[in-house]
Design a protein around this motif. Structure first.
Motif, PDB file in Angstrom:
ATOM      1  N   THR A 139       6.536   0.686  13.979  1.00 49.30           N
ATOM      2  CA  THR A 139       7.208   1.987  14.634  1.00 49.30           C
ATOM      3  C   THR A 139       7.647   3.055  13.765  1.00 49.30           C
ATOM      4  N   PRO A 140       7.086   4.877  13.615  1.00 49.26           N
ATOM      5  CA  PRO A 140       7.867   5.880  13.049  1.00 49.26           C
ATOM      6  C   PRO A 140       9.409   5.733  12.538  1.00 49.26           C
ATOM      7  N   TYR A 146       9.491  -2.110   0.795  1.00 51.40           N
ATOM      8  CA  TYR A 146       9.449  -1.167   0.558  1.00 51.40           C
ATOM      9  C   TYR A 146      10.139  -0.763  -0.446  1.00 51.40           C
ATOM     10  N   LYS A 147      11.631  -0.549  -0.332  1.00 49.03           N
ATOM     11  CA  LYS A 147      12.899  -0.233  -0.727  1.00 49.03           C
ATOM     12  C   LYS A 147      12.906  -1.433  -1.806  1.00 49.03           C
ATOM     13  N   ALA A 206       0.690  -1.251  -0.199  1.00 46.61           N
ATOM     14  CA  ALA A 206      -0.423   0.010  -0.534  1.00 46.61           C
ATOM     15  C   ALA A 206       1.057   1.745  -0.279  1.00 46.61           C
ATOM     16  N   SER A 207       2.443   1.436   1.019  1.00 48.04           N
ATOM     17  CA  SER A 207       2.775   1.945   1.222  1.00 48.04           C
ATOM     18  C   SER A 207       3.544   2.756  -0.491  1.00 48.04           C
ATOM     19  N   ASN A 213       4.749   8.491   6.551  1.00 45.07           N
ATOM     20  CA  ASN A 213       4.865   7.204   7.535  1.00 45.07           C
ATOM     21  C   ASN A 213       3.624   6.466   6.684  1.00 45.07           C
ATOM     22  N   LEU A 214       4.014   6.434   5.251  1.00 47.23           N
ATOM     23  CA  LEU A 214       3.352   5.469   4.699  1.00 47.23           C
ATOM     24  C   LEU A 214       3.166   4.357   5.183  1.00 47.23           C
ATOM     25  N   HIS A 215       4.383   3.601   5.465  1.00 51.26           N
ATOM     26  CA  HIS A 215       4.007   1.905   5.768  1.00 51.26           C
ATOM     27  C   HIS A 215       3.264   1.360   6.554  1.00 51.26           C
ATOM     28  N   GLN A 216       2.832   2.362   7.338  1.00 51.81           N
ATOM     29  CA  GLN A 216       1.827   2.078   8.354  1.00 51.81           C
ATOM     30  C   GLN A 216       1.350   1.475   7.793  1.00 51.81           C
ATOM     31  N   TYR A 217       0.127   1.727   6.362  1.00 56.85           N
ATOM     32  CA  TYR A 217      -0.295   0.768   6.261  1.00 56.85           C
ATOM     33  C   TYR A 217      -0.118  -0.639   5.333  1.00 56.85           C
ATOM     34  N   ASP A 218       1.282  -0.590   4.856  1.00 55.42           N
ATOM     35  CA  ASP A 218       1.197  -2.072   4.903  1.00 55.42           C
ATOM     36  C   ASP A 218       0.914  -2.623   6.578  1.00 55.42           C
TER      37      ASP A 218
END
Length: 298
Positions: free
Chosen positions: A226-227, A182-183, A98-99, A212-217
């Protein structure tokens, strides 16, 4: 003698008659004063002053992909809130982080304000290709007046983006990565030819980490999120040594490694440069930078 007496009497009678006329008193004309009426000016109504409270950290940047778009961080945050549920749904259905979906949407559509997004609801810069049977628009990109897909609504663009990645053999390697890596996905998209910009992976990673788009993953995978911050990225180092090491970049004074919270403006001030000079040194077409990116500063 008698005549003289009569004459004298006549004179006395005439004199007494003239002196007995009533005297006419001359009076001044009196002026009647009208009562004074107090005059008041009509009050002028003025609207109360409106206080403009500046938005916290509402920075401005230029997004340049299929079009050049000036956006603010507030606009990007609103875009994320609008499409995060669709992005997470596509991650569950098609296995795309999602990110990555949101970062590509931000970059390719100018957070929904780019020409293609407004004209054609195309949020991912997907061109027509031979297998496209839907509507299309013409837009200058790598060449003049190229054919781009047009959708009835933005949600259709998100769905077609997922189908586009799943259906093309050249993107098959992406689906061998972890769903929340995501990387690897950002680098893999560039390697597979999704974009010609060599900085494309860094731009996607920058948006993911800044917003902080990784939060949706993590919401999809069920992992704890963790932000990203300076303290979590370098927990054993104090701020001063981290900056010294990153500035020298292994004792190279010509390079600077981008830290959390850095902008081109703050870096230019730190090294007494103009933003345009900094961009020219590093072949940057916009103001997007990512954490860990190494920039030439001398």
């Amino acid at each position: 003698m008698i005549k003289k007496i009569v004459l004298l009497f006549t004179i006395l009678v005439l004199a007494s008659c003239s002196s007995s006329k009533p005297a006419v008193a001359a009076t001044k004309k009196t002026t009647v004063q009208k009562p004074r009426v107090a005059t008041t000016k009509k009050p002028v109504y003025s609207k109360p002053a409106v206080k403009n409270y500046p938005s916290t950290n509402n920075t401005t940047e230029v997004i340049q992909s299929t079009s050049k778009t000036v956006v603010t961080s507030d606009l990007i945050n609103n875009y994320i809130l609008q499409f995060k549920d669709i992005a997470m749904g596509n991650m569950k259905t098609y296995g795309i982080p999602a990110s990555i979906i949101l970062a590509q949407g931000i970059l390719e559509s100018g957070a929904g304000k780019g020409d293609l997004a407004l004209e054609a609801n195309n949020h991912f810069g997907i061109k027509c290709h031979k297998d496209w049977l839907g509507e299309s628009v013409r837009h200058d990109d790598d060449s003049a007046q190229e054919c781009f897909r047009k959708y009835p609504e933005a949600a259709e663009s998100y769905r077609d983006h997922a189908l586009f990645l799943v259906g093309k053999n050249r993107y098959a390697t992406l689906f061998t990565y972890e769903k929340d890596d995501y990387k690897s996905w950002a680098k893999g998209l560039r390697a597979a030819g999704y974009a010609t910009d060599p900085n494309y992976p860094d731009k996607l990673i920058s948006y993911i980490e800044r917003y902080n788009l990784h939060q949706y993953d993590c919401q999809v995978t069920g992992k704890n999120y963790t932000p990203i911050s300076k303290t979590t990225s370098s927990p054993t180092k104090s701020p001063t040594p981290v900056k010294t090491n990153s500035n020298s970049n292994s004792n190279d004074p010509n390079l600077y490694e981008v830290q959390q919270g850095d902008t081109l403006y703050s870096i230019s001030k730190k090294f007494n440069l103009l933003v345009d000079d900094l961009k020219q040194k590093n072949n940057l077409t916009d103001n997007a930078i990512s954490i860990g990116q190494r920039l030439k500063v001398k």
